[in-house]
Design an enzyme around this catalytic site. Structure first.
Site, PDB file in Angstrom:
ATOM      1  N   GLY A   1       0.788  -1.227   0.000  1.00  0.00           N
ATOM      2  CA  GLY A   1       0.000   0.000   0.000  1.00  0.00           C
ATOM      3  C   GLY A   1       0.823   1.282   0.000  1.00  0.00           C
ATOM      4  O   GLY A   1       0.273   2.368   0.164  1.00  0.00           O
ATOM      5  N   LEU A   2       2.148   1.159  -0.191  1.00  0.00           N
ATOM      6  CA  LEU A   2       3.003   2.350  -0.127  1.00  0.00           C
ATOM      7  C   LEU A   2       2.777   3.286  -1.311  1.00  0.00           C
ATOM      8  O   LEU A   2       2.803   4.510  -1.148  1.00  0.00           O
ATOM      9  CB  LEU A   2       4.468   1.943  -0.024  1.00  0.00           C
ATOM     10  CG  LEU A   2       4.824   1.074   1.192  1.00  0.00           C
ATOM     11  CD1 LEU A   2       6.303   0.723   1.178  1.00  0.00           C
ATOM     12  CD2 LEU A   2       4.425   1.740   2.487  1.00  0.00           C
ATOM     13  N   GLY A   3       2.563   2.723  -2.497  1.00  0.00           N
ATOM     14  CA  GLY A   3       2.271   3.546  -3.668  1.00  0.00           C
ATOM     15  C   GLY A   3       1.006   4.367  -3.458  1.00  0.00           C
ATOM     16  O   GLY A   3       0.952   5.544  -3.818  1.00  0.00           O
TER      17      GLY A   3
ATOM     18  N   ASN B   1       3.362  -0.403 -19.099  1.00  0.00           N
ATOM     19  CA  ASN B   1       3.359  -0.704 -17.666  1.00  0.00           C
ATOM     20  C   ASN B   1       1.907  -0.911 -17.214  1.00  0.00           C
ATOM     21  O   ASN B   1       1.280  -0.051 -16.607  1.00  0.00           O
ATOM     22  CB  ASN B   1       4.038   0.417 -16.875  1.00  0.00           C
ATOM     23  CG  ASN B   1       4.313   0.037 -15.446  1.00  0.00           C
ATOM     24  OD1 ASN B   1       3.732  -0.893 -14.896  1.00  0.00           O
ATOM     25  ND2 ASN B   1       5.217   0.778 -14.818  1.00  0.00           N
TER      26      ASN B   1
ATOM     27  N   TYR C   1      -3.472   3.427 -11.479  1.00  0.00           N
ATOM     28  CA  TYR C   1      -3.906   4.820 -11.617  1.00  0.00           C
ATOM     29  C   TYR C   1      -5.377   4.912 -12.026  1.00  0.00           C
ATOM     30  O   TYR C   1      -6.103   5.782 -11.535  1.00  0.00           O
ATOM     31  CB  TYR C   1      -3.007   5.586 -12.594  1.00  0.00           C
ATOM     32  CG  TYR C   1      -1.601   5.740 -12.060  1.00  0.00           C
ATOM     33  CD1 TYR C   1      -1.369   6.311 -10.819  1.00  0.00           C
ATOM     34  CD2 TYR C   1      -0.508   5.292 -12.788  1.00  0.00           C
ATOM     35  CE1 TYR C   1      -0.089   6.438 -10.310  1.00  0.00           C
ATOM     36  CE2 TYR C   1       0.780   5.417 -12.296  1.00  0.00           C
ATOM     37  CZ  TYR C   1       0.978   5.988 -11.058  1.00  0.00           C
ATOM     38  OH  TYR C   1       2.248   6.110 -10.560  1.00  0.00           O
TER      39      TYR C   1
END
Length: 169
Positions: free
Chosen positions: A104-106, A133, A140
């Site tokens: 969950g860091l992104g 990608n 996103y």
């Protein structure tokens, strides 16, 4: 998990994580020559120091268990890599080391960028993501970004295409 703004004193750590995460992400898709040319141009210490002292750019480290696990770079105004206007904030870089992905860091880094944009009263946030990608594109889209264009990205002298994705705030 903690997020800390980078300073000029962080330039060597920023260089190390930049090279590591970019290489992890793109080494299997590019020739060593093109990859190394990009790394030398984009992540040399002098270049990073210039970016760190630009008032229109900000870098943040994300820590997981007291270890630097990734980083974020945002741009506003003329620091943006495309002329998107004063009502926009660019997420130029958001990278997490492979061993820390799926924690969950992104999401936390992206939320930090949105927070910065809102504090600065920006109307939209945008980024470029390599057209191949698929994981990043899906991430996103899940976070409310839509493709609004494309631009060229050069890996050495190899021209590639980044999708421009935008989220209205």
């Amino acid at each position: 998990m903690t997020i800390k703004k980078c300073t000029l004193e962080d330039s060597l750590n920023l260089q190390a994580i930049s090279v590591e995460t970019f290489t992890e992400t793109f080494k299997d898709h590019n020739s060593p020559e093109h990859l190394n040319a990009y790394l030398e141009r984009a992540y040399n210490v002098n270049q990073l120091k210039q970016e760190l002292t630009n008032q229109s750019s900000q870098f943040f480290f994300v820590y997981y268990n007291q270890e630097v696990a990734g980083y974020l770079k945002t741009n506003t105004g003329d620091a943006q890599s495309e002329a998107m206007g004063d009502d926009s904030l660019e997420v130029e870089r958001i990278y997490v080391k492979k061993k820390f992905q799926k924690h969950g860091l992104g999401k936390h880094l992206l939320n930090k960028a949105v927070e910065i944009a809102k504090v600065q009263k920006k109307e939209k946030i945008w980024l470029g993501v390599w057209e191949e990608n698929e994981n990043a594109i899906a991430f996103y889209k899940k976070k409310g970004f839509l493709q609004t264009g494309a631009h060229s990205f050069y890996m050495g002298d190899d021209e590639q295409v980044d999708l421009i994705m935008t989220k209205i705030l």
